[in-house]
Design a protein around this motif. Structure first.
Motif, short mmCIF file in Angstrom:
data_model
loop_
_atom_site.label_atom_id
_atom_site.label_comp_id
_atom_site.label_asym_id
_atom_site.label_seq_id
_atom_site.Cartn_x
_atom_site.Cartn_y
_atom_site.Cartn_z
N HIS A 394 0.85 -1.20 0.00
CA HIS A 394 0.00 0.00 0.00
C HIS A 394 0.88 1.25 0.00
CE1 HIS A 394 -3.37 -2.68 1.08
NE2 HIS A 394 -2.48 -3.27 1.86
N PRO A 395 1.66 1.44 -1.06
CA PRO A 395 2.64 2.54 -1.08
C PRO A 395 1.99 3.91 -1.02
CG PRO A 395 2.38 1.59 -3.27
CD PRO A 395 1.64 0.69 -2.34
N GLY A 396 0.70 3.98 -1.31
CA GLY A 396 0.03 5.28 -1.30
C GLY A 396 -0.40 5.73 0.07
N THR A 397 -0.40 4.83 1.07
CA THR A 397 -0.82 5.25 2.40
C THR A 397 0.36 5.84 3.15
OG1 THR A 397 -1.78 4.55 4.49
CG2 THR A 397 -0.44 2.93 3.35
N ILE A 398 0.15 7.02 3.71
CA ILE A 398 1.22 7.71 4.41
C ILE A 398 1.55 7.00 5.72
CG2 ILE A 398 1.77 9.90 5.57
CD1 ILE A 398 0.18 11.32 3.45
N TYR A 399 0.59 6.25 6.26
CA TYR A 399 0.79 5.62 7.56
C TYR A 399 2.05 4.77 7.60
CZ TYR A 399 0.20 2.60 11.59
OH TYR A 399 0.42 1.92 12.76
N GLY A 400 2.32 4.01 6.55
CA GLY A 400 3.47 3.11 6.55
C GLY A 400 4.77 3.84 6.80
N TYR A 401 4.94 5.00 6.14
CA TYR A 401 6.17 5.77 6.31
C TYR A 401 6.24 6.40 7.70
CZ TYR A 401 6.40 5.27 1.24
OH TYR A 401 6.44 4.76 -0.03
N HIS A 402 5.11 6.92 8.19
CA HIS A 402 5.08 7.51 9.52
C HIS A 402 5.43 6.45 10.57
CE1 HIS A 402 2.65 11.40 8.75
NE2 HIS A 402 3.23 11.01 7.64
N ALA A 403 4.79 5.28 10.45
CA ALA A 403 5.01 4.22 11.43
C ALA A 403 6.46 3.73 11.39
CB ALA A 403 4.05 3.06 11.17
N MET A 404 7.03 3.64 10.19
CA MET A 404 8.40 3.17 10.07
C MET A 404 9.37 4.16 10.72
SD MET A 404 10.53 0.87 9.09
CE MET A 404 9.93 -0.18 7.79
N LEU A 405 9.16 5.47 10.52
CA LEU A 405 10.04 6.46 11.14
C LEU A 405 9.91 6.39 12.66
CD1 LEU A 405 12.05 8.75 10.93
CD2 LEU A 405 10.13 10.35 10.73
N ASP A 406 8.69 6.28 13.17
CA ASP A 406 8.50 6.16 14.61
C ASP A 406 9.20 4.91 15.15
OD1 ASP A 406 7.02 8.44 14.55
OD2 ASP A 406 5.08 7.49 14.93
N TYR A 407 9.07 3.81 14.41
CA TYR A 407 9.73 2.57 14.83
C TYR A 407 11.25 2.75 14.89
CZ TYR A 407 11.83 -2.05 14.41
OH TYR A 407 12.62 -3.15 14.60
N LEU A 408 11.81 3.36 13.87
CA LEU A 408 13.26 3.55 13.82
C LEU A 408 13.73 4.43 14.97
CD1 LEU A 408 13.74 4.09 9.97
CD2 LEU A 408 14.27 2.03 11.30
N GLU A 409 12.95 5.46 15.28
CA GLU A 409 13.32 6.35 16.38
C GLU A 409 13.24 5.63 17.73
OE1 GLU A 409 11.68 10.50 14.38
OE2 GLU A 409 10.34 9.16 15.45
N GLU A 410 12.15 4.89 17.94
CA GLU A 410 11.98 4.18 19.20
C GLU A 410 12.99 3.04 19.36
OE1 GLU A 410 7.93 2.97 19.15
OE2 GLU A 410 7.16 4.97 19.59
N SER A 411 13.57 2.60 18.26
CA SER A 411 14.55 1.52 18.29
C SER A 411 15.97 2.05 18.37
CB SER A 411 14.40 0.63 17.04
OG SER A 411 13.10 0.10 16.96
N THR A 412 16.12 3.30 18.75
CA THR A 412 17.42 3.97 18.88
C THR A 412 18.28 3.83 17.62
OG1 THR A 412 18.46 2.05 19.95
CG2 THR A 412 17.44 3.68 21.39
N THR A 413 17.63 3.89 16.47
CA THR A 413 18.36 3.85 15.20
C THR A 413 19.29 5.05 15.13
OG1 THR A 413 16.50 2.76 14.11
CG2 THR A 413 18.12 3.85 12.69
N PRO A 414 20.56 4.87 14.74
CA PRO A 414 21.49 6.00 14.66
C PRO A 414 20.91 7.15 13.84
CG PRO A 414 22.67 3.94 14.36
CD PRO A 414 21.21 3.59 14.41
#
Length: 721
Positions: A394-414
């Motif tokens: 579902h590349p057209g849904t913005i949720y996937g990108y928002h959720a991925m960024l939140d996940y990366l931040e919460e996972s202490t991604t550099p």
């Protein structure tokens, strides 16, 4: 005289050309006005048939008759010396030239539009699960679009839920179009029942196109009218009316998505299999109920969601093994969990997995599993996979990108990898305010010296995104307390009040904390996750001589998947010390699932080694601590800026004690905590318990003193008690 020359002499070719061009113009006009006049689709078909049938008649007419100063005469009756067919031919040439110019102008406009669209190309990369640094690039054109709430044209106002649900179904369907970014429900529905110029809406949402439409339902029949509008000019790129049986509503949404994709020269990522199974079973009443249930869940309020879940439970009984019903049911339960705070992870996971097994692309189930998996240390990596699948299918849904960024931040991604991900996202995924806020947050980590002060006045949207990033990502600052207080004052719900209570106790503002507890009690909410956190904080700081909450153990054991969260573990260890028995610790430890011991799970890892130590498993606790300390040390060496940004020094200090690396502890306290480190946010009650085996060690004494001094500073700064 040959036939060809005679046809030219009688202007038959010119008449035929004018006729064809004029017919084309008529058909274009009809395609635009038909939806607004609610003309049936057969009307355009009828006009086309008439125009085609009349073409040979026009040619015969041009052959048989000639225009003279006295009017129309049969061609053989006109003397060639008196004929004015040359003058008539020139007039026809003039008309034909004008029509051709009109057609060329229309075609040129369409070409320029295509070129404008193609200028929006941006690389799109997604972090793969095999490597945090590897990316999968996509060079598809990126176009942003918003689906405005459809208008209910039925006389029955009760159909409003159905129309809203149908709008949401259209959002989900368009999300499968590669190269198309679809604004979420919250953004689009903000304009419901508002009379605002479309170009203004497009500017506020920062989109290239808008979709608006209407729905008229009568018994088991439905008419959906859809217009695709270019934001910059307000021109209608696509307009069509669809008359169908209600049971075919999901088929028509597929048709609409395909036609819109074709109009924008895009294509679907996959054929819509989401509803194929249901279409063979559901009657028109069940279809309507399913659409309404989605709209009710979309209100994000307890009562509508409960109504939707009741409906979906009945549908699930009547139509078992239907992915769209089961997936939406799991999604609704997850949203209700977020509101109430009651967790039933097992039921949610079972439902969502069932939907995924039937249809791997089901977006409701993918979102549900992503959120639930991210909640537990042993399933965080699976959450990342769910978000990747959302972006993939579902590349057209913005949720996937928002959720991925939140996940990366919460996972202490550099932070450097966060920056790469933000830069790789398709243009338009984030609005201007959120993109600016995200970049500012990352720059604060990577190059804090370059981050300039903000102007006195900034937009409300920008402020909201700044606050959110400050509050939930990175290390804590004094501003976190200001933001949390403001949010709780503005919206005093369980989540915001609970988070505020924890901060008030952390700084020692106990009188304010008691008032916040009273506010939470007055909400009369069930004892969910937020309430449990409040009770535990109350117990840790001994407010009103509180006891260990009776339901906390069962809640964490059964509903929170035996998480070794440091906050709960500290309370459990304190209670074990008070009662003089480690039985509860041993029982809880036996149910803690295996999970990776690393920086990503630092809080859970610290909680686990505390449990092991208190249960007498000193050797195992040492191994856990050693593994965590090694992971944190390597992270600190490779990503020093990110180490400071995420505030990992406190976990590093505790891990050093439990791994018996006592020669490191003094260096960590002196060198790894920044000058402006918010010691108060480390929660003195939790750290006192965590470091209790070394309570007399000079470094522990100094560290706890620093926390206490910082608490006094913050209370004085905000004049709070």
């Amino acid at each position: 005289m040959t036939l060809f020359k005679e046809l030219r002499r009688r202007n038959v070719f010119k008449v035929a050309s004018v006729y064809l061009v004029t017919s084309w113009c008529i058909l274009q006009i009809i395609s635009v006005i038909s939806p607004f006049l609610n003309l049936p689709k057969v009307f355009g078909t009828g006009i086309t048939v008439v125009l085609i049938s009349a073409f040979p008649i026009a040619c015969i007419f041009a052959w048989a008759f000639e225009l003279t100063p006295e009017g129309l005469k049969r061609t053989h009756e006109v003397d060639q010396d008196d004929s004015i067919r040359l003058q008539t031919g020139k007039k026809i040439n003039l008309v034909l030239s004008s029509l051709v110019l009109l057609v060329l102008g229309f075609v040129t406009y369409g070409t320029l539009q295509d070129n404008t669209t193609s200028d929006l190309v941006a690389p799109s990369t997604i972090l793969t699960k095999n490597s945090e640094s590897s990316t999968e690039s996509s060079t598809a054109s990126v176009i942003s679009i918003a689906v405005l709430p459809f208008v209910n044209m039925s006389s029955d106002a009760e159909q409003e839920y159905f129309v809203d649900g149908l709008t949401e179904e259209m959002l989900n369907s368009l999300a499968r179009v590669k190269g198309l970014l679809v604004m979420g429900r919250t953004s689009s529905f903000a304009y419901k029942n508002k009379n605002i110029d479309l170009r203004q809406i497009a500017e506020e949402l920062d989109v290239n196109y808008l979709i608006e439409g209407s729905v008229r339902k009568s018994a088991d029949k439905i008419r959906i009218t859809v217009q695709l509008i270019e934001a910059s000019s307000g021109a209608h790129i696509f307009s069509e009316a669809f008359d169908r049986d209600l049971v075919d509503v999901f088929i028509v949404q597929e048709e609409i998505s395909q036609q819109i994709a074709a109009a924008l020269k895009l294509s679907l990522v996959h054929e819509n299999t989401q509803y194929n199974l249901a279409l063979t079973k559901l009657d028109h009443i069940s279809v309507e109920q399913l659409v309404i249930a989605r709209a009710q869940i979309g209100e994000y309020a307890v009562q509508p969601i409960r109504k939707a879940l009741k409906t979906l439970a009945i549908l699930n009984q009547n139509y078992p093994n239907t992915a769209e019903i089961i997936g939406l049911q799991s999604y609704g339960m997850m949203i209700l969990t977020g509101i109430n705070g009651n967790l039933d992870l097992e039921s949610l996971i079972i439902l969502a997995k069932q939907a995924i097994n039937i249809n791997p692309t089901n977006i409701d189930a993918l979102i549900t599993l992503g959120v639930i998996y991210e909640f537990s240390a042993n399933t965080k990596e699976q959450a990342k996979q769910m978000y990747q699948n959302i972006i993939r299918y579902h590349p057209g849904t913005i949720y996937g990108y928002h959720a991925m960024l939140d996940y990366l931040e919460e996972s202490t991604t550099p932070c450097a990898e966060l920056k790469d991900f933000v830069l790789s996202m398709p243009v338009g995924v984030f609005g201007r305010d959120k993109l600016f806020a995200a970049n500012r947050m990352i720059d604060t980590c990577l190059t804090p010296e370059r981050v300039t002060s903000l102007p006195m006045k900034i937009s409300e949207g920008f402020q909201h995104h700044l606050d959110r990033y400050q509050l939930y990502f990175g290390s804590k600052t004094d501003n976190n307390f200001v933001i949390q207080t403001r949010w709780a004052d503005k919206n005093p719900n369980q989540m915001f009040l609970s988070d505020l209570l924890l901060m008030q106790n952390s700084i020692g503002a106990f009188e304010s904390a008691k008032k916040t507890l009273l506010q939470m009690k007055n909400l009369s909410a069930p004892d969910g996750f937020r309430q449990i956190m409040a009770y535990l904080s109350k117990y840790m700081y001994e407010l009103n001589n509180s006891d260990f909450p009776d339901n906390a153990f069962d809640f964490y054991q059964h509903e929170a998947n035996n998480m070794s969260d440091i906050f709960f573990v500290a309370a459990l260890v304190k209670e074990a010390t008070n009662v003089g028995s480690n039985d509860a610790i041993t029982r809880y430890l036996s149910g803690v699932p295996d999970f990776p011991i690393n920086v990503v799970n630092s809080y859970e890892s610290v909680g686990l080694m505390m449990l092991q130590y208190q249960a007498g498993q000193i050797s195992q606790s040492h191994k856990t601590a050693t593994k965590l300390l090694k992971s944190i040390n390597e992270y600190q060496q490779k990503h020093p800026a990110s180490f400071q940004f995420y505030g990992l020094a406190s976990s590093q200090l505790v891990a050093a004690f439990y791994s018996n690396e006592l020669e490191q502890v003094s260096t960590i306290l002196q060198d790894r905590f920044t000058k402006d480190y918010a010691y108060w946010a480390d929660d003195i009650a939790v750290m006192t318990v965590a470091l209790s085996p070394w309570s007399t060690h000079p470094t522990v004494v100094s560290y706890l003193n620093l926390i206490e001094q910082d608490r006094e500073r913050v209370r004085a700064k905000f004049d709070i008690d």
